[in-house]
Design an enzyme around this catalytic site. Structure first.
Site, PDB file in Angstrom:
ATOM      1  N   CYS A   1      26.063  -4.393  57.291  1.00 27.01           N
ATOM      2  CA  CYS A   1      26.599  -3.528  56.228  1.00 27.01           C
ATOM      3  C   CYS A   1      25.600  -3.360  55.080  1.00 27.01           C
ATOM      4  O   CYS A   1      25.219  -4.332  54.420  1.00 27.01           O
ATOM      5  CB  CYS A   1      27.911  -4.122  55.717  1.00 27.01           C
ATOM      6  SG  CYS A   1      28.499  -3.424  54.168  1.00 27.01           S
TER       7      CYS A   1
ATOM      8  N   HIS B   1      26.063  -1.943  52.156  1.00 28.31           N
ATOM      9  CA  HIS B   1      26.663  -2.242  50.859  1.00 28.31           C
ATOM     10  C   HIS B   1      26.694  -3.757  50.615  1.00 28.31           C
ATOM     11  O   HIS B   1      26.525  -4.215  49.481  1.00 28.31           O
ATOM     12  CB  HIS B   1      28.084  -1.689  50.797  1.00 28.31           C
ATOM     13  CG  HIS B   1      28.151  -0.197  50.976  1.00 28.31           C
ATOM     14  ND1 HIS B   1      27.417   0.669  50.217  1.00 28.31           N
ATOM     15  CD2 HIS B   1      28.852   0.576  51.856  1.00 28.31           C
ATOM     16  CE1 HIS B   1      27.675   1.908  50.587  1.00 28.31           C
ATOM     17  NE2 HIS B   1      28.529   1.875  51.586  1.00 28.31           N
TER      18      HIS B   1
END
Length: 540
Positions: A83, A85
């Protein structure tokens, strides 16, 4: 010489004979060591020992209960290694953990690899990454969602408010005066009963609004000193009006959502300059309309236009937020959103935040009267939105994937003889870029079909009257026939699934469930490319 040579050869053979078993033993020892290391790692995973990485607790299903029992306040990040983020958050999260540790706070930070620890991910219903949850006093069944900013300062402040009293008790006038003047924005709740429902609701608001200090007072002398006779929340500012009072309704009590909204609205200046420090405040205030003055701050003539702008602002406080944007400063990055360049300044725009509709005067006029009249006309629904549209490329309708713009969208998407499948994208969106080859392949596959059109539109440069795009990529299907119907596609983004959707008339066919003969093969994981998570969908 021959004998010496023979002797040397013999010695070499003997050496190899001796070394052979020794080398074999070394390989065997390496295998044993490797096996022991594997067993050691397995033992560590199965153990409830809690290890740390840069002051962040590394948690898994075998040590999670112990972590909850040992730490009164534990904020846990559920992350996925892939991921983006999560990777962006990691440095700030680590720094926040270090700051809390250094100040000997009872609050600690932990992390769980949700891809490896599927049992924990399922237990806490983790469907997007990163997801942060706060566990208090060992309570495993009702964790609180993290609601602060995703940066070091935001995390630290959010946890500090939960580690101690969310509001400071003020005992006398001197203490209250010093507290009210301590920062640009200060909130003090005056309650005759600090154990009553209104005071408790105030504490709840204070725990969430970590960007300003909160105090509480119940002494009669403090009510008198600030001119109050009943329970009241006061906002103290070092700009605009010094003190703004929000009386507590004696019948309805204190509504936390409404108080939060009022504090956000009144904590902003009548006119706010858009910059790195105020951007979160501007969008966090949740004011439904924004009136923007675009100007070049290096021009004294343009700077003088702020007088009329500010004079109009007080009329619409809470309904319209007035913002100044420097076209050659921090605001330069938002100009493309309005289809503008620095040369367009000075100019005015009003934005309706619920759908990003933009409104423009027929002729810019910067007097306070003209600005008030224009805003009221927009609020009354008397002004049509100003819609952006790029110019269509010359070959827009000869490509396998048709290139739509605002001014050509209607004639293509709502052609009653065509089934039109449109991708709304942003040029900077990584997920749109990753999906682009599949969309091009889909266009090639259907380029010779008379009744099927594959198209795309840059939603950052083009706007539509009745369609609002909230995230990228967004896929909409417009079936042939009357009625201007629209179907949003929400399934897997690959060519074969797209084709099934098209061949079945804009609905995915129902397929029988797959029976897995060997249960051990199931990972219990969902494909990240299918999930509507923060990582697979860039929000506007």
């Amino acid at each position: 010489m021959r004998g010496c040579g023979s002797r040397l050869v013999w010695l070499l053979v003997l050496s190899l004979a001796w070394l052979g078993p020794a080398l074999g033993d070394e390989e065997k020892d390496e295998e044993v060591v490797a096996e022991e290391e594997r067993e050691k790692e397995e033992d560590e995973v199965l153990s409830d020992e809690i290890k740390e990485e840069d002051n962040v607790l590394v948690l898994h299903e075998h040590n999670f209960a112990r972590a909850l029992s040992e730490h009164q306040l534990l904020l846990v990040e559920f992350y996925a290694p892939w991921c983006g983020h999560c990777q962006q958050l990691a440095p700030a999260y680590t720094q926040a953990a270090t700051e809390l540790r250094n100040e000997s706070s009872p609050a600690r930070l932990g992390k769980v690899d949700a891809m490896a620890q599927t049992a924990l991910a399922n237990e806490f219903n983790i469907t997007s990454y990163p997801t942060l949850k706060l566990f208090r006093n060992g309570n495993r069944t009702h964790p609180l969602p993290y609601t602060g900013l995703m940066d070091t300062r935001g995390i630290v402040r959010w946890m500090q408010r939960r580690a101690g009293p969310s509001a400071t008790l003020l005992h006398d006038t001197d203490t209250a005066n010093a507290f009210a003047s301590s920062q640009d924005l200060v909130v003090i709740g005056f309650f005759k009963d600090l154990k009553g429902q209104a005071a408790q609701a105030f504490y709840d608001v204070a725990a969430e609004m970590v960007d300003m200090p909160f105090g509480v007072a119940e002494a009669a002398e403090l009510f008198q000193a600030y001119g109050l006779s009943a329970d009241t929340v006061c906002l103290f500012k070092k700009f605009d009006e010094r003190q703004t009072n929000f009386p507590v309704d004696p019948e309805k009590g204190l509504d936390t959502d409404e108080l939060t909204r009022l504090l956000r609205v009144h904590s902003l200046r009548l006119v706010t300059e858009f910059n790195s420090e105020t951007s979160n405040q501007i969008f966090g205030a949740k004011i439904p309309h924004h009136m923007l003055l675009f100007l070049n701050k290096s021009s004294s003539e343009q700077l003088s236009l702020q007088d009329g702008f500010k004079a109009a602002a007080g009329t619409f406080r809470g309904e319209v937020l007035f913002v100044v944007v420097d076209v050659n400063g921090y605001g330069a990055d938002v100009l493309s959103f309005f289809g503008m360049t620095p040369a367009d300044a000075p100019t005015l725009r009003l934005v309706k935040m619920e759908n990003n509709r933009k409104y423009q005067m027929e002729q810019d006029s910067f007097s306070d009267t003209a600005i008030r009249t224009f805003i009221q006309a927009v609020l009354d629904g008397k002004v049509k939105p100003h819609l952006l549209s790029a110019e269509p490329p010359e070959d827009w309708d000869t490509r396998p994937v048709k290139v739509l713009v605002g001014k050509t969208f209607e004639q293509v998407a709502f052609d009653e003889t065509k089934n039109v499948f449109v991708k709304f994208y942003a040029p900077w969106c990584s997920h749109c870029q990753a999906m682009a080859p599949a969309w091009e392949e889909l266009g090639e596959r259907y380029k010779d079909h008379e009744d099927i059109v594959i198209a795309e539109m840059d939603a950052t440069a083009n706007e539509l009257d009745n369609i609002t795009i909230h995230g990228f990529p967004t896929l909409h299907y417009f079936p042939a026939g009357p009625g201007r119907k629209m179907v949003e596609y929400k399934s897997t983004r690959d060519v074969e699934t797209f084709s099934k959707f098209l061949e079945n008339g804009g609905v995915l066919p129902v397929e029988p469930p797959v029976v897995t003969k060997t249960p051990g093969n199931s990972t219990g994981k969902e494909d990240p490319s299918v999930l509507g998570t923060d990582e697979t969908r860039d929000e506007l």
